[in-house]
Design an enzyme around this catalytic site. Structure first.
Site, PDB file in Angstrom:
ATOM      1  N   GLU A 199       0.534  -1.345  -0.042  1.00  0.00           N
ATOM      2  CA  GLU A 199       0.201   0.141  -0.577  1.00  0.00           C
ATOM      3  C   GLU A 199       1.053   1.066   0.012  1.00  0.00           C
ATOM      4  OE1 GLU A 199      -2.437  -0.179   3.496  1.00  0.00           O
ATOM      5  OE2 GLU A 199      -1.286  -1.603   4.152  1.00  0.00           O
TER       6      GLU A 199
ATOM      7  N   ASP B 224      -5.272   2.542  -0.197  1.00  0.00           N
ATOM      8  CA  ASP B 224      -3.623   3.910   0.390  1.00  0.00           C
ATOM      9  C   ASP B 224      -2.689   3.770  -0.668  1.00  0.00           C
ATOM     10  OD1 ASP B 224      -3.912   4.595   3.136  1.00  0.00           O
ATOM     11  OD2 ASP B 224      -3.070   2.526   4.023  1.00  0.00           O
TER      12      ASP B 224
ATOM     13  N   CYS C  37      -6.924  -6.587  -2.061  1.00  0.00           N
ATOM     14  CA  CYS C  37      -8.328  -5.756  -1.120  1.00  0.00           C
ATOM     15  C   CYS C  37      -8.790  -4.632  -0.760  1.00  0.00           C
ATOM     16  CB  CYS C  37      -8.106  -6.987   0.490  1.00  0.00           C
ATOM     17  SG  CYS C  37      -6.274  -5.518   1.304  1.00  0.00           S
TER      18      CYS C  37
END
Length: 544
Positions: A431, A455, A502
């Protein structure tokens, strides 16, 4: 016909009559009073009533949108007991000899202004919360309490904005859609609307409210963010067809339950679900997810008034693993910091909290917290198919330290005669651009990668994900982000690791084929998107 445009936050079409949501009149007069004790007693009684009302709202939210989304009302109940807030009210009553309503209103304004001026997005969000609880106390003091009813007919609820408690208090069965003049796609109301599966459009502008009235017929297109008031025959026919097509598509998606996630040319992919609470497991099973790709363990910390014990965590992890009956469950270790603040952690105020002391950085520098969680995780590992992943990774040394602590905890547990599974997969979240760029080195250390696109987008594009003013600059399809994901996928596979996504992009079916061609092995989405992504996968032919 008049057309208005905002931002759609839940894709569906609704048509019906408008109901303009009228806020309670909170214009408060300053009244001199000599009996300060009586006014403070009135505040105490109004607060008690507010607590009971919020408990009822929390219970309703728990049933309709799950524990994670209901937690905002627990926060409101805690704010009612805040010492600084209550001392301010009492001080104004005592020193200025004024009525309770005025003291609460002044305190609300002062605290809201204080929160709004803070740099921390989490604390800024508390400004709306303190206004919400204060308005509730004032309504109880004046006897002007709404019962949350919306008449007998289903209506399109239109408002300047809606507080979370107002959204939940409305009878879901009588709401066709939400339309607000203001608000952002990250607001609590927008999130609640998505979880309640109600079409919603935000940010339509104040002009909209000045031109509509109760009873106007309208059509809300949550896909495009358009609202048509008094639509013509052509528009009505087009959107009726769109509504029927959407409903038919949702019905057809249900026929995909039990089917494989396999492309036309035979490539299989895992489609898992993201959850933030053990209470969300029902939604995972209902939507036929193959496993859990992201269990946000920080909610165990957010809902506690002190650090959750090893036993508390163990029982939560054990329950989710047992419930999933051998299906993969990937639990993300503590991700506190940035927009998720917890008072008892004692974190310092930071100029740039998203770039500060958070997630794995807290865990590695406060090993007593991290080891407690790891002990609970490894103890629970024998009850199912567990994967553990570490968030906010930027370097090889961070991963090495985390893995070393895992080794220490496993050794300690075995010495104590506690059985630990030997098949727990350990992974990291990609991320940060740093993690993606050195993914060739990181892949040698772990079993899997999971790309957190929210992120990754924020850090790659220098766009604060909490700031609604720069949403137009946060291009989630930006080539730089896709290149970083592809680089990570290539490096994972070269070094024997698998890779999933995800973040929000995992549910973006316009990118599903792109991700599969990159070699992504798993997509983890909100439970309600599982079948939609399965449908997309089954209609892709990678051989072409």
């Amino acid at each position: 016909m008049t057309k208005y445009t905002g931002k759609g936050v839940y894709g569906a079409v609704a048509m019906g009559k408008i109901s303009v949501f009228k806020k309670q009149d909170t214009a408060i007069k300053r009244i001199h009073t000599e009996d300060s004790e009586e006014e403070k007693k009135r505040v105490a009684e109004a607060k008690q009533a507010a607590t009971e009302q919020l408990q009822s709202i929390y219970d309703k939210a728990l049933r309709e949108v799950g524990e994670t989304n209901a937690q905002i009302f627990e926060i409101h109940m805690m704010m009612l007991e805040d010492d600084d807030y209550n001392e301010s009210i009492e001080n104004i009553i005592d020193s200025q000899k004024v009525n309770a309503e005025y003291a609460v209103a002044v305190t609300a304004d002062n605290f809201a202004e204080m929160f709004a001026s803070m740099d921390d997005p989490y604390m800024q969000a508390r400004a709306a919360d303190v206004k919400d609880i204060s308005n509730r106390i004032i309504a109880n003091l004046t006897g002007n309490v709404s019962d949350g009813s919306a008449g007998d007919d289903k209506m399109i609820v239109c408002a300047d904005d809606l507080a979370p408690s107002e959204t939940i208090s409305l009878d879901k069965d009588k709401v066709l859609a939400f339309v607000t003049a203001h608000g952002s796609s990250n607001s609590h109301t927008a999130i609640l609307a998505r979880n309640m599966n109600i079409p919603a459009v935000i940010g339509v502008g104040s002009k909209f409210l000045s031109e509509i009235k109760d009873g106007d017929f309208a059509i809300v297109d949550g896909f495009t963010g358009e609202i048509f008031v008094d639509p013509d025959e052509k528009t009505t026919a087009e959107l009726t067809a769109k509504q029927k097509a959407d409903e038919e598509k949702k019905r057809l998606l249900q026929t995909l339950k039990g089917k494989e996630n396999v492309t036309k040319d035979g490539k299989k992919i895992n489609i898992y679900a993201n959850i933030g609470s053990v209470d969300n497991i029902g939604a995972v099973l209902l939507n036929d997810a193959g496993g859990i790709g992201l269990f946000r363990s920080e909610f165990l910390y957010l809902e506690n008034s002190d650090f959750p014990t090893e036993e508390q965590q163990f029982h939560a992890y054990k329950r989710v693993l047992e419930s999933m009956a051998g299906k993969k469950v990937i639990i993300r270790t503590l991700d506190i910091g940035a927009d998720k603040q917890v008072d008892y952690f004692g974190l310092k105020k930071e100029e740039n909290p998203a770039l500060g002391y958070r997630a794995i950085r807290i865990c590695l520098t406060r090993p007593e917290i991290f080891k407690t969680q790891l002990r609970a995780l490894f103890r629970a590992s024998v009850y199912g198919n567990l994967g553990i992943m570490f968030p906010m990774i930027t370097s090889v040394s961070e991963v090495e330290k985390a893995l070393a602590m895992c080794g220490e905890v496993k050794a300690e547990l075995k010495e104590q005669g506690i059985t630990v599974s030997d098949s727990v997969e350990l992974g990291i979240m990609i991320e940060t651009p740093a993690a993606a760029i050195i993914s060739d080195k990181l892949a040698k250390l772990v079993d899997f990668f999971s790309v957190g696109t929210n992120d990754l987008t924020q850090y790659t594009l220098a766009c604060d994900r909490q700031n609604p003013d720069i949403e137009q600059f946060c291009d989630t399809h930006h080539e730089a982000i896709l290149r970083l994901i592809e680089m990570s996928a290539e490096n994972a596979h070269k070094n024997g690791a698998w890779i999933g996504i995800c973040g929000e992009l995992a549910a973006d079916t316009t990118l599903t084929e792109t991700f599969l061609r990159m070699g992504i092995d798993e997509l983890s989405v909100s439970p309600t998107f599982v079948l939609k992504v399965r449908d997309a996968v089954r209609n892709i032919d990678l051989s072409k």
